[in-house]
Scaffold this active site. Structure first.
Site, short mmCIF file in Angstrom:
data_model
loop_
_atom_site.label_atom_id
_atom_site.label_comp_id
_atom_site.label_asym_id
_atom_site.label_seq_id
_atom_site.Cartn_x
_atom_site.Cartn_y
_atom_site.Cartn_z
CG HIS A 10 -17.51 49.72 27.72
ND1 HIS A 10 -16.38 50.45 28.03
CD2 HIS A 10 -17.95 49.21 28.91
CE1 HIS A 10 -16.16 50.39 29.34
NE2 HIS A 10 -17.09 49.65 29.89
CG ASP A 53 -21.74 48.48 29.67
OD1 ASP A 53 -22.16 49.40 30.40
OD2 ASP A 53 -20.69 47.84 29.91
CG ASP A 84 -19.58 45.77 34.68
OD1 ASP A 84 -19.39 45.50 33.47
OD2 ASP A 84 -19.71 46.92 35.10
#
EC number: 3.1.4.53
Length: 526
Positions: free
Chosen positions: A265, A303, A400
């Protein structure tokens, strides 16, 4: 790595305290002025991987005389938090000897930042007082036999809560971009992609335009350039223009708001999801350039500030961030608030358009909460998928989790990185069995925490080389089981349904099927 920046300080001006504490830093850099400091920070941040000078795995201090540069320590610290949010960096007025006690905290701070488990723990759970600058000057502890303000020390290390509160404070300030930042030509930090373009003008556009796009093969400079290239085109198509240098400032600030040290991430994932979103929009939003731009911007910011963990870990330990969002879609709300503040500062026109359209960007980011996945699956199967709010949610959700729809050679590398991040979550849970998550990071119980290997060499190999999936499985034999679980639980039904509704997307379900067949052949017995 930690850095001591000496700004406009001649050798003769160095106090004995500075000299005695220089050894706590990995490097000492002398610069003429604050303009040179800004350039150094940006250049270091976009250095090639593994980037030891990312300003996250150590604490950096800037010593200077505020009277020389007409910029107070508080103003400089606000600038750091505003444009370099993930950096562990702060300023000190070196002309006041009592301030230099702060240097004695660096050794302990570095020990927190260099151990990835204590670092993540601090990000997620550290408690702060309510003073405006996050420092309780009445709280003292002992470091190296000396009394030092421990809260002041702790406030120098990044936390989710500080990031969120600083973002809110910036929204209230509504300050203009300071000269130190405004005068920078950001294109000068992107020499690598510019050189590649000089050799092959359409290089980045060509790789962006295919589903075989591999963000893992790109440097930080190239990732920023891909973001710049795509957003510039989309903004032109949507007639929502932004100057090149302003767009680059937004992208550099956004990259500095993600954590480079995360395995999965990070800004690389953000660019990957933005590219996937755009490709899906070419099928599903062909005649709506404004919505395509908004959705791609939501993707690149979806994110921001991610700690590399999950909502459950934030809830279980009753973190202040979880309480702030009432334990509902915690990280998604966190990302949403941070990104909307960034847009309000760097591209207010776009945010205004977004809010006119049922808060478009906000809704898109909230749709990425995997806890809501089954709800969106139901919508896909039982509602009209062309309904606007349903369609934008489906597009960003598909983007995603698009790693499992990429070619196997790319998908397997993403699988490796998410596995490493899941392993960190497991280590963090083990850590919590021996330590209270929110306890004082400068307490004795932190001294003997084992430092897990950072995996930089193996990650570099994944990023630099086209690694064969078979080789990945040899080192991590349980990856197939994890991928099969994810495909069975989230991806297979979703992408099959999406392909049935939109025949042009059949390649997605086909790729999921091919990848699953490969993982099934290598499945380990339970």
């Amino acid at each position: 790595m930690s850095t001591l920046f000496l700004i406009g300080i001649h050798e003769i001006e160095k106090s004995q305290t500075i000299v005695q504490n220089e050894h706590y830093f990995d490097r000492v850099i002398e610069l003429q002025d604050l303009d040179s400091l800004m350039v150094a920070l940006y250049k270091d941040r976009v250095s090639p991987f593994p980037n030891v000078h990312n300003f996250e795995t150590g604490v950096s201090i800037v010593l200077y005389d505020p009277s020389k540069f007409q910029l107070s320590v508080r103003q400089l610290d606000v600038l750091f938090k505003r444009f370099f949010p993930s950096f562990n960096i702060s300023a000190i007025d070196h002309t006041r000897e009592e301030n230099l006690q702060r240097l004695e905290c660096v050794e302990r701070e570095n020990s927190i930042c260099r151990n990835r488990i204590t670092r993540i723990n601090h990000w997620m759970y550290h408690h702060h007082d309510d003073t405006p600058d996050g420092i309780n000057k009445n709280s003292y502890g002992t470091v190296n036999g000396n009394s030092v303000p421990t809260q002041a020390c702790e406030a120098n290390i990044y936390t989710l809560l500080l990031h969120l509160n600083d973002s809110k404070a910036q929204h209230l300030r509504k300050a203009s971009v300071p000269r130190l930042i405004r005068n920078i030509e950001f294109m000068s930090f992107l020499s690598d992609p510019i050189e590649k373009i000089s050799q092959e003008g359409s290089h980045y556009w060509n790789i962006l335009s295919t589903w075989d796009f591999c963000a893992l093969s790109l440097s930080t400079q190239e990732l920023i350039w891909c973001g710049f290239t795509l957003i510039k085109k989309l903004s032109k198509d949507a007639k929502v223009l932004i100057a090149d240098n302003k767009l680059l400032l937004l992208l550099f600030t956004l990259e500095s708001s993600y954590h480079q040290v995360n395995k999965f991430h990070n800004f690389r994932h953000a660019i990957d999801v933005m590219q996937a979103t755009w490709r899906l929009c070419t099928y599903l939003l062909k005649d709506n350039p404004v919505q395509t731009l908004l959705l791609c911007m939501a993707a690149i910011g979806h994110d921001v500030g991610h700690p590399g963990t999950n909502n459950q870990l934030l809830c279980n330990c009753e973190s202040e961030v979880a309480q702030n969002f009432k334990n509902v879609s915690i990280l998604e709300n966190f990302h949403r608030e941070l990104f909307q503040q960034l847009l309000s500062e760097h591209w207010p026109q776009l945010l205004s358009i977004s809010k006119k359209k049922f808060d478009f960007i906000s809704e898109a980011i909230l749709a990425t909460d995997m806890a809501l996945h089954s709800q969106y699956e139901d919508r896909l199967m039982h509602e009209n998928p062309m309904k606007q709010i349903t369609l934008i949610s489906l597009i960003i959700k598909a983007a995603d989790i698009s790693n499992v729809t990429r070619t196997l050679s790319i998908s397997a590398r993403w699988a490796y990185l998410i596995t490493l991040e899941f392993n960190d979550c497991a280590l963090l849970e083990t850590f919590h069995k021996a330590h209270r998550p929110e306890q004082d990071c400068f307490g004795d119980s932190y001294k003997n925490v084992d430092s897990p290997k950072e995996d930089l060499e193996s990650i570099q190999n994944i990023l630099v080389n086209v690694t064969d999936p078979d080789d990945i499985i040899k080192d991590h034999p349980h990856i197939p089981n994890g991928q099969i679980f994810f495909i069975n639980t989230f991806a297979e039904v979703f992408f099959n349904a999406l392909s049935q509704k939109f025949s042009g997307l059949k390649f997605l379900s086909d790729n999921v099927k091919i990848n699953k067949e490969y993982w099934m052949k290598h499945k380990k017995p339970q």
